[in-house]
Design a protein around this motif. Structure first.
Motif, short mmCIF file in Angstrom:
data_model
loop_
_atom_site.label_atom_id
_atom_site.label_comp_id
_atom_site.label_asym_id
_atom_site.label_seq_id
_atom_site.Cartn_x
_atom_site.Cartn_y
_atom_site.Cartn_z
N LEU A 86 43.53 36.24 37.88
CA LEU A 86 42.16 35.95 37.43
C LEU A 86 41.16 36.10 38.58
O LEU A 86 40.03 36.55 38.37
CB LEU A 86 42.10 34.53 36.86
N ALA A 87 41.57 35.71 39.79
CA ALA A 87 40.67 35.84 40.94
C ALA A 87 40.31 37.31 41.19
O ALA A 87 39.14 37.66 41.37
CB ALA A 87 41.31 35.22 42.18
N VAL A 88 41.33 38.17 41.18
CA VAL A 88 41.08 39.60 41.39
C VAL A 88 40.26 40.18 40.24
O VAL A 88 39.33 40.97 40.44
CB VAL A 88 42.41 40.35 41.55
N ALA A 89 40.60 39.79 39.01
CA ALA A 89 39.90 40.33 37.84
C ALA A 89 38.43 39.92 37.84
O ALA A 89 37.54 40.76 37.58
CB ALA A 89 40.59 39.85 36.56
N LEU A 90 38.13 38.67 38.16
CA LEU A 90 36.74 38.22 38.19
C LEU A 90 35.96 38.92 39.30
O LEU A 90 34.78 39.28 39.11
CB LEU A 90 36.69 36.70 38.37
N LEU A 96 31.86 45.50 39.45
CA LEU A 96 31.56 46.61 38.54
C LEU A 96 30.21 46.42 37.84
O LEU A 96 29.47 47.38 37.63
CB LEU A 96 32.68 46.75 37.51
N ASN A 97 29.91 45.20 37.48
CA ASN A 97 28.60 44.94 36.84
C ASN A 97 27.45 45.14 37.82
O ASN A 97 26.38 45.61 37.42
CB ASN A 97 28.57 43.52 36.27
N LEU A 98 27.67 44.79 39.08
CA LEU A 98 26.64 45.03 40.08
C LEU A 98 26.49 46.51 40.39
O LEU A 98 25.42 46.95 40.87
CB LEU A 98 26.96 44.25 41.36
N SER A 99 27.55 47.30 40.16
CA SER A 99 27.50 48.74 40.43
C SER A 99 26.82 49.53 39.32
O SER A 99 26.58 50.73 39.49
CB SER A 99 28.93 49.27 40.62
N THR A 100 26.53 48.89 38.21
CA THR A 100 25.88 49.58 37.10
C THR A 100 24.44 49.92 37.47
O THR A 100 23.70 49.07 37.96
CB THR A 100 25.91 48.71 35.84
N THR A 101 24.07 51.18 37.24
CA THR A 101 22.72 51.66 37.58
C THR A 101 22.09 52.32 36.37
O THR A 101 22.78 53.00 35.60
CB THR A 101 22.80 52.67 38.74
N GLU A 167 38.16 51.58 41.41
CA GLU A 167 39.50 51.21 40.93
C GLU A 167 40.24 50.28 41.90
O GLU A 167 41.38 49.89 41.62
CB GLU A 167 40.33 52.47 40.71
N LYS A 168 39.61 49.95 43.00
CA LYS A 168 40.23 49.06 43.98
C LYS A 168 40.53 47.69 43.36
O LYS A 168 39.68 47.08 42.72
CB LYS A 168 39.30 48.88 45.18
N TYR A 237 39.30 45.45 30.18
CA TYR A 237 37.84 45.42 30.33
C TYR A 237 37.42 46.16 31.60
O TYR A 237 36.46 46.95 31.58
CB TYR A 237 37.35 43.97 30.40
N CYS A 238 38.14 45.93 32.69
CA CYS A 238 37.81 46.61 33.96
C CYS A 238 37.98 48.12 33.83
O CYS A 238 37.15 48.90 34.32
CB CYS A 238 38.69 46.07 35.09
N VAL A 239 39.06 48.55 33.19
CA VAL A 239 39.29 49.99 33.01
C VAL A 239 38.18 50.62 32.17
O VAL A 239 37.68 51.71 32.49
CB VAL A 239 40.67 50.23 32.37
N ALA A 240 37.79 49.94 31.09
CA ALA A 240 36.71 50.46 30.25
C ALA A 240 35.40 50.53 31.03
O ALA A 240 34.63 51.50 30.88
CB ALA A 240 36.55 49.58 29.02
N LYS A 241 35.13 49.54 31.85
CA LYS A 241 33.90 49.54 32.65
C LYS A 241 33.91 50.67 33.67
O LYS A 241 32.89 51.34 33.88
CB LYS A 241 33.76 48.18 33.35
N ILE A 242 35.05 50.91 34.29
CA ILE A 242 35.16 51.99 35.27
C ILE A 242 34.96 53.34 34.59
O ILE A 242 34.27 54.23 35.12
CB ILE A 242 36.52 51.92 35.98
#
Length: 267
Positions: A86-90, A96-101, A167-168, A237-242
């Motif tokens: 959970l720590a890594v996922a959060l 990823l949300n901060l990287s959205t432009t 993807e890190k 969720y992370c994969v879809a965001k990436i």
């Protein structure tokens, strides 16, 4: 006959005060009985917090009891997988949300800067903007003097670098997703071994002998599966965001090349 009537009359005169007195004495007794207060109702029993907890345990208490029943020796590694995963996922979700432009807005600013101040003004715009898309734009603009082909190669090469950064950490989430059920199954196997050891020591099959081992086996298995399911949701969720960010980078890169070509032709 007259003598008999006279005797009855005399008896009535003698006994009438006694009957009247008896009636007078019985009347107050009945009045006192009627005036006596009714017995007070029994007090309603008040339930204490302990009684309420005994009837309905909280979710936290249930989880704690199941953790102890499943043997902390086998449940603790599963819990650590959940916490670390959970720590890594959060951390990944926040990054990823901060990287959205807003690529459309960024492209409009870059095109305006090219028309008003040239390449250097466009570089200032991309450098002041956060996110992988802006970083790719900066690398492409730095190669503008070497030609459009070099700009495209630079964008493609640096796009791969940015994708690796996005993807890190996903590999760690994937590790915990695989590790949690394995640890749960290990507790299952060890619990079943303990159950059969109890049967062997007793020389007889009794439900009370094997119940403890089987319970540990089932609880550790369920815990491992629950952890894997929770982390799998975050991983997807992370994969879809990436994937969404990568698509934005590709579309924005193509648009940037088109803008640079138009700018070069209009110079």
């Amino acid at each position: 006959m007259k003598k008999l009537i006279a005797l009855f009359m005399l008896a009535g005169i003698l006994f009438s005060p006694v009957i009247t007195k008896a009636q007078d004495e019985s009347a107050p007794a009945e009045t006192e009985e009627a005036a006596a207060p009714a017995p007070a109702p029994a007090p309603t029993p008040v339930m204490t917090d302990d009684d309420v907890m005994g009837e309905e345990a909280t979710f936290h208490q249930v989880i704690k009891d199941k953790f102890i029943e499943g043997d902390p020796t086998y449940m603790t590694p599963v819990l650590l997988c959940l916490i670390l995963g959970l720590a890594v996922a959060l951390e990944r979700i926040i990054t990823l949300n901060l990287s959205t432009t807003n690529t459309k807005k960024l492209l409009a600013k870059v095109e305006t800067a090219l028309e008003e101040g040239g390449i250097e003004a466009a570089k200032d715009v991309t450098k002041s903007t956060k996110g992988p898309v802006a970083s790719i734009f900066t690398q492409g603009l730095m190669r503008y003097s070497e030609g459009i082909d070099m700009v495209e190669k630079s964008i493609i090469a640096y796009g791969s670098v940015e994708m690796g950064r996005l993807e890190k950490g996903l590999v760690w989430i994937s590790l915990f997703i695989s590790l949690a059920p394995m640890l749960g199954f290990m507790g299952t196997v060890i619990g079943m071994i303990g159950a059969f050891d109890s049967i062997e020591a007793a020389g007889d099959i009794s439900p009370s002998l094997v119940a403890g081992g089987i319970k540990i086996a089932l609880l550790t298995t369920v815990a491992g599966l629950i952890v894997a399911i929770i982390l799998q949701l975050f991983y997807n969720y992370c994969v879809a965001k990436i994937d969404s960010l990568v698509n934005d980078m590709e579309d924005a890169s193509i648009s940037l090349v088109d803008i640079l070509v138009r700018h070069k032709l209009t110079r």
